[in-house]
Design a protein around this motif. Sequence first.
Motif, PDB file in Angstrom:
ATOM      1  N   ALA A  39      29.668 -33.061  -3.734  1.00  0.00           N
ATOM      2  CA  ALA A  39      28.575 -32.823  -4.673  1.00  0.00           C
ATOM      3  C   ALA A  39      29.199 -32.090  -5.850  1.00  0.00           C
ATOM      4  O   ALA A  39      29.994 -31.169  -5.661  1.00  0.00           O
ATOM      5  CB  ALA A  39      27.480 -31.983  -4.031  1.00  0.00           C
ATOM      6  N   HIS A  42      28.205 -30.173 -13.418  1.00  0.00           N
ATOM      7  CA  HIS A  42      28.808 -29.712 -14.668  1.00  0.00           C
ATOM      8  C   HIS A  42      28.045 -28.468 -15.090  1.00  0.00           C
ATOM      9  O   HIS A  42      26.822 -28.469 -15.146  1.00  0.00           O
ATOM     10  CB  HIS A  42      28.677 -30.819 -15.715  1.00  0.00           C
ATOM     11  CG  HIS A  42      29.192 -30.448 -17.067  1.00  0.00           C
ATOM     12  ND1 HIS A  42      28.418 -29.819 -18.008  1.00  0.00           N
ATOM     13  CD2 HIS A  42      30.407 -30.622 -17.633  1.00  0.00           C
ATOM     14  CE1 HIS A  42      29.141 -29.633 -19.104  1.00  0.00           C
ATOM     15  NE2 HIS A  42      30.350 -30.108 -18.896  1.00  0.00           N
ATOM     16  N   SER A  44      27.540 -25.468 -17.907  1.00  0.00           N
ATOM     17  CA  SER A  44      27.808 -25.087 -19.292  1.00  0.00           C
ATOM     18  C   SER A  44      27.101 -23.772 -19.582  1.00  0.00           C
ATOM     19  O   SER A  44      25.886 -23.647 -19.357  1.00  0.00           O
ATOM     20  CB  SER A  44      27.288 -26.197 -20.220  1.00  0.00           C
ATOM     21  OG  SER A  44      27.468 -25.845 -21.553  1.00  0.00           O
ATOM     22  N   VAL A 112      23.479 -24.085 -18.091  1.00  0.00           N
ATOM     23  CA  VAL A 112      22.806 -25.380 -18.002  1.00  0.00           C
ATOM     24  C   VAL A 112      23.639 -26.229 -17.041  1.00  0.00           C
ATOM     25  O   VAL A 112      24.857 -26.337 -17.198  1.00  0.00           O
ATOM     26  CB  VAL A 112      22.750 -26.057 -19.385  1.00  0.00           C
ATOM     27  CG1 VAL A 112      22.302 -27.506 -19.263  1.00  0.00           C
ATOM     28  CG2 VAL A 112      21.820 -25.280 -20.303  1.00  0.00           C
ATOM     29  N   VAL A 113      22.985 -26.774 -16.051  1.00  0.00           N
ATOM     30  CA  VAL A 113      23.715 -27.458 -14.990  1.00  0.00           C
ATOM     31  C   VAL A 113      23.286 -28.928 -14.921  1.00  0.00           C
ATOM     32  O   VAL A 113      22.094 -29.230 -14.985  1.00  0.00           O
ATOM     33  CB  VAL A 113      23.457 -26.776 -13.627  1.00  0.00           C
ATOM     34  CG1 VAL A 113      24.281 -27.460 -12.539  1.00  0.00           C
ATOM     35  CG2 VAL A 113      23.796 -25.297 -13.709  1.00  0.00           C
ATOM     36  N   THR A 114      24.258 -29.806 -14.822  1.00  0.00           N
ATOM     37  CA  THR A 114      23.973 -31.237 -14.698  1.00  0.00           C
ATOM     38  C   THR A 114      24.749 -31.793 -13.515  1.00  0.00           C
ATOM     39  O   THR A 114      25.956 -31.591 -13.416  1.00  0.00           O
ATOM     40  CB  THR A 114      24.425 -31.999 -15.967  1.00  0.00           C
ATOM     41  OG1 THR A 114      23.884 -31.337 -17.115  1.00  0.00           O
ATOM     42  CG2 THR A 114      23.951 -33.437 -15.940  1.00  0.00           C
ATOM     43  N   GLU A 115      24.041 -32.456 -12.634  1.00  0.00           N
ATOM     44  CA  GLU A 115      24.729 -33.026 -11.470  1.00  0.00           C
ATOM     45  C   GLU A 115      25.474 -34.313 -11.844  1.00  0.00           C
ATOM     46  O   GLU A 115      24.967 -35.123 -12.610  1.00  0.00           O
ATOM     47  CB  GLU A 115      23.713 -33.311 -10.364  1.00  0.00           C
ATOM     48  CG  GLU A 115      23.245 -32.049  -9.664  1.00  0.00           C
ATOM     49  CD  GLU A 115      22.484 -32.372  -8.389  1.00  0.00           C
ATOM     50  OE1 GLU A 115      23.028 -33.108  -7.552  1.00  0.00           O
ATOM     51  OE2 GLU A 115      21.354 -31.877  -8.256  1.00  0.00           O
ATOM     52  N   LEU A 116      26.669 -34.442 -11.307  1.00  0.00           N
ATOM     53  CA  LEU A 116      27.522 -35.574 -11.678  1.00  0.00           C
ATOM     54  C   LEU A 116      28.171 -36.270 -10.495  1.00  0.00           C
ATOM     55  O   LEU A 116      28.876 -37.262 -10.658  1.00  0.00           O
ATOM     56  CB  LEU A 116      28.659 -35.092 -12.601  1.00  0.00           C
ATOM     57  CG  LEU A 116      28.275 -34.587 -13.979  1.00  0.00           C
ATOM     58  CD1 LEU A 116      29.494 -34.017 -14.670  1.00  0.00           C
ATOM     59  CD2 LEU A 116      27.689 -35.703 -14.810  1.00  0.00           C
ATOM     60  N   GLY A 117      27.958 -35.724  -9.315  1.00  0.00           N
ATOM     61  CA  GLY A 117      28.763 -36.117  -8.162  1.00  0.00           C
ATOM     62  C   GLY A 117      28.760 -37.593  -7.844  1.00  0.00           C
ATOM     63  O   GLY A 117      29.752 -38.132  -7.339  1.00  0.00           O
ATOM     64  N   ASP A 118      27.646 -38.293  -8.139  1.00  0.00           N
ATOM     65  CA  ASP A 118      27.596 -39.698  -7.754  1.00  0.00           C
ATOM     66  C   ASP A 118      28.514 -40.576  -8.583  1.00  0.00           C
ATOM     67  O   ASP A 118      28.855 -41.680  -8.165  1.00  0.00           O
ATOM     68  CB  ASP A 118      26.159 -40.202  -7.866  1.00  0.00           C
ATOM     69  CG  ASP A 118      25.403 -39.950  -6.583  1.00  0.00           C
ATOM     70  OD1 ASP A 118      25.072 -38.783  -6.324  1.00  0.00           O
ATOM     71  OD2 ASP A 118      25.194 -40.916  -5.827  1.00  0.00           O
TER      72      ASP A 118
END
Lengths: 202, 994
Positions: A39, A42, A44, A112-118
């Motif tokens: 998982a 990102h 920032s 600020v968090v953005t999920e990128l795992g996929d």
Amino acid sequence: MAEAMLTKRFALAGIMVPGRHGKLIGEAGVTIRVVGDIAVAHVSARKGQNAALLLVLARMVGAPVADQPQRVARDTLSITGISPGQWRLVVRGHNSEATLRAAIAELQESAVVTELGDGLFLADISGPRARAALAKGIAIDLHPGAFKVGAAAQTSASHIGLHLALIDDKPTFEMISAASTAGSLWSWLTSSCGEYGCDISV
Amino acid sequence: MSAQPYRLATGGLIDRKRPCHFRFDGREYTGFAGDTLASALLANGVSLVGRSFKYHRPRGLLSSGAEEPNALIELRRGAAREPNTRATTIELFDGLEAQSQNRWPSLGFDLLSLNRWAAPFLGAGFYYKTFMWPASFWEKVYEPLIRRAAGLGRAAGADDPDHYEKSFAHCDILVIGAGPAGLMAALTAGRAGARIILANEDFAAGGQLHGDGGNINGTAAAAWVNGVIAELAAMPHVQIMPRTTIYGVYDGATYGAVERVNDHLLSVPAFEPRQRHWRIHARRAVLASGAGERPLMFANNDLPGIMLASAARTYLQRFAVKPAGRVVIATSCDDGWASVDAALAAGVAIAAIVDTRSEVDEALLSLGRRSGAAIYCGGDVVKAHGGHRVGAITIRNATGSNTRHACDGVWMSGGFSPLIHLTSHLGARPQWDEQLQAFVPGQNLPAGLAVAGAACGDFALGACIAAGQRAGIEAAQACGFSAPAAEPILCPETSAAVGVITLPRTAAGPVFVDFQNDVTAKDIALAAREGYSSPELAKRYTTLGMATDQGKTANINGMALLAAARGKSIAQTGTTVYRPPYTPVSFGALAGHHRSKDFRATRLTPAHHWAQEQGAVFMEAGAWMRAAWFPKAGESDWVESVIRETKATRSSVGLCDVSTLGKIDIQGADAGVFLDRVYCNTFSTLAVGRARYGLMLREDGFVMDDGTTSRLAPAHFLMTTTTSNASKVMQHLEFCHQALWPDLDLHMVSVSEHWAQYSLAGPRSRDVLQRLVDRQHDISNEAFPYMGAREITISGGLPARLYRISFSGELAYELAVPARYGDATVRALMAAGGEFGITPYGLETLNAMRIEKGHVTGSELNGTTTARDLGLGRMMSTKKHYIGRVMEERPALRDERRWQLVGLKPVDRSHRLKAGGHLVGRHEPAVTANDQGYVTSASYSPMLEQWIGLGLLSAGDKRHGEIIRACDLLRQSEVEVEVCNPVFFDPKGERLHG
């Protein structure tokens, strides 16, 4: 309403075959472990929150985290600086998504968090010939005196962008790259390792 | 099988316990491990190894190294055949197969050698002057004939079966060459602790030491070499790279190299490359490439058996091969006399020694007298005699009388030239050194590069080694290492190699300057007479210094002749500047891994394997592989598939993978403000849960990209871009934030890879979705209207995003799921849509449907169109500033005659319209002056049942109903078309609302 739960398909499904590859004689010079259960987020820093965020990140891994291209890890969680004020959180293992969600909850105020795992593919590459194999595509100097344990870099191989970090002095390199080009990157990586003999596992 | 009649009984760096059987031109021979193909051929008495390029003259070995101009052969067979390889650098291996080239029917009897009788007419510039008329013959007659008559080896004509790869390397100091200077530089810097790469073109270290022997610090040269190599090999920070040629110097202290990893083996071991290309970054470099011996110029100096004196010594001492039985030694320097001892030790008789200098050191003369040879000081060679091998030589003495000596070899030395090619690769011009009679490295060498040893004119062994040591110390210190003080090296001074360049005094036959290109002294004089008198022009006119050897043995003599023809000195006329590569580099090494399917990276969507299972035909869209159509049994071409897919979608439901769209996550308090500035329409007013079509302009007012952007939360937007512009838009947005408005509270990250996205289009699309979307999310028409955007869950809790947007003009949705669930989701959608006959469709159907709707894509957003051109002028806000606004207001961009978007349909419904055709008036000729625009997109319309297209037409907006012509001159077609509204189907957009 859905009939059944949907299942994941990893980027290298159908492409990667665990086992010994390349030269079969002698000990494998390179070992590749593909980590499917990850998982990734990102992170920032919010405006003016850089220092506060660093403290939160340091608390998570129990060690200082700098605003630099370095990788710090504890257990299954690692934090890697990817550009000024930005980090990548990676959690490995079966509970990765839950662990990441808990981490994200701690970060909301300062980041600020953005999920990128996929969209990513992660592999650990280690062994006595790992440096030689990686040098067949990676332009940066991987000599132990130049790229030390904890170092991280955004670079490329075979015209494919990737992030590389040195986890330990075995050496073990963590490679993270886009899922869409995982097949092409895999072709280059396994070809580069072939002459040294390569053990592949998940 | 031959018994190697010219192999000496003892000596040499060959392994006599490891015989190597090989074939040359079909005949079997035997050599030893440690031989080159050249030395093995000589050992077997083969002196004729090739035919010259132009005149097909018989040629033998001139040299023993990379400078070889004559012995070019085809190595290996079949697909692995490699033309133009130098026999002097091919390491012999058991099973080697080689053949001579550029001859017919055989090397010994070459019919094309008739060319030599036409030589008086085939001088420099012959082709330029002769094959002028008629012009129609250039490509069809002259070029094929000339190519057949001239040329070198044949390419394999099949895929290379071997693998090549590339690698990067970094070091403190790159040492180029492992002769005495290079070894000493590497040893000195290595002892100081610097990271060293020692690259050596040869497979054995030592350079000319193996030809000349000698004694260093009381040790035989060969033993000294072995000792240094052993010490270097024990240093973990030193990488010794034999069989590696540094072929070029590039900016940023980068050096190109080719390592011939397995060229010395019959077959490449599994998983290993044949060759590896290296890109080496070195903080400092020491060029220790040595010096090359120069031929003498006399008539028929190209006959087999005539070779460079240092090469003869190398064959004698390194390879234990006797190149001849009775020789004439011809020299213009002391070094040529070094061959006397070597010859006598090997039992080679010396018929004569001729030195062009009048005054020769008494010790050398004494040496010569002991050999029993006739000695000529102040004399010169007039002519060599022979057919397939030299048989005699005519020498003129100082008083002008000629004497003929029988011999089967001539060993010549015109002095030495430093090998300084790499010093010129970044533009530094070599400079003439009168004392050395040679060009030496000029000013402004590549940064960090130093030159040492014979490459810098230190020809004597002691000076050469000392220079290497100095260079090693300086390089190590420059890299921050404490280098020890220089140690004295004890070795006797070998003979100096400074030679006098002697011009041919008579014209008793062709005097060859450039052996590889058959350039004679006469050609150089002709070039000067005809005005091609600068070195660079003379090179192009005569081909002096071109091809695989790059003039390594030819240039200096050519420059001397040119200078003489102009009545100037060599210093005044100068020389050409060397460019990479130093020696030929195979395309395989340059391509490395990147060939066939690995030519470049391909991007696959998460549903790629599913699409493959459905039999999709894929097409490349940038790096993406996208399904173009899904053929069914019985469909003969893509049009039939498109008709079926379109009708199924417009009548029920179709599914298309749109995962390739760019997706950018934009968050922060100022996200809305930012979007207002980068889009020409307004986004800050967009309600949460809604999507809006956005148009982005470049600074110059032209359209950059389009797409929908959705507001997921007050400070959270999700932008989509076209597939092809995804990276460019991300780069643009980063620039805008970082360079234009750094104060904005804004965070952007590309999430293109994270989300798989599927378009469901058609009147039953909602029915399909409702079977997947979790119950708590109401997606009815009322609860989730057109342009709705919402975060939902599907299949029992999987987070997803749903957008009610349409490119097809139908009731449509785009469903985004985390990419790892993309494959499962598309299968679930297909299962859910089974009862509605859900049909997957590809890019071709997407294209047909969007043309029916007049929607623009990359064909129209092509960098030359404005929003007004595309009928989107109303989107440009007048209430805010945005990128492109000011420049868009330029009068030229608002000119009503600009090419504007129109629909086009053939007047005759049976006619096909093709994209690319140019638009001209109905009765005007199809010439550039009448060009009024062109067809940007075309497709068969399943709904209109005819071909239709979009185009850009001058003042097109006002010309609906007019009949014009679409002329495709490239494909020779012409169609009468009616200009119409670009929206062909459902012009009121009623189907969107389901």
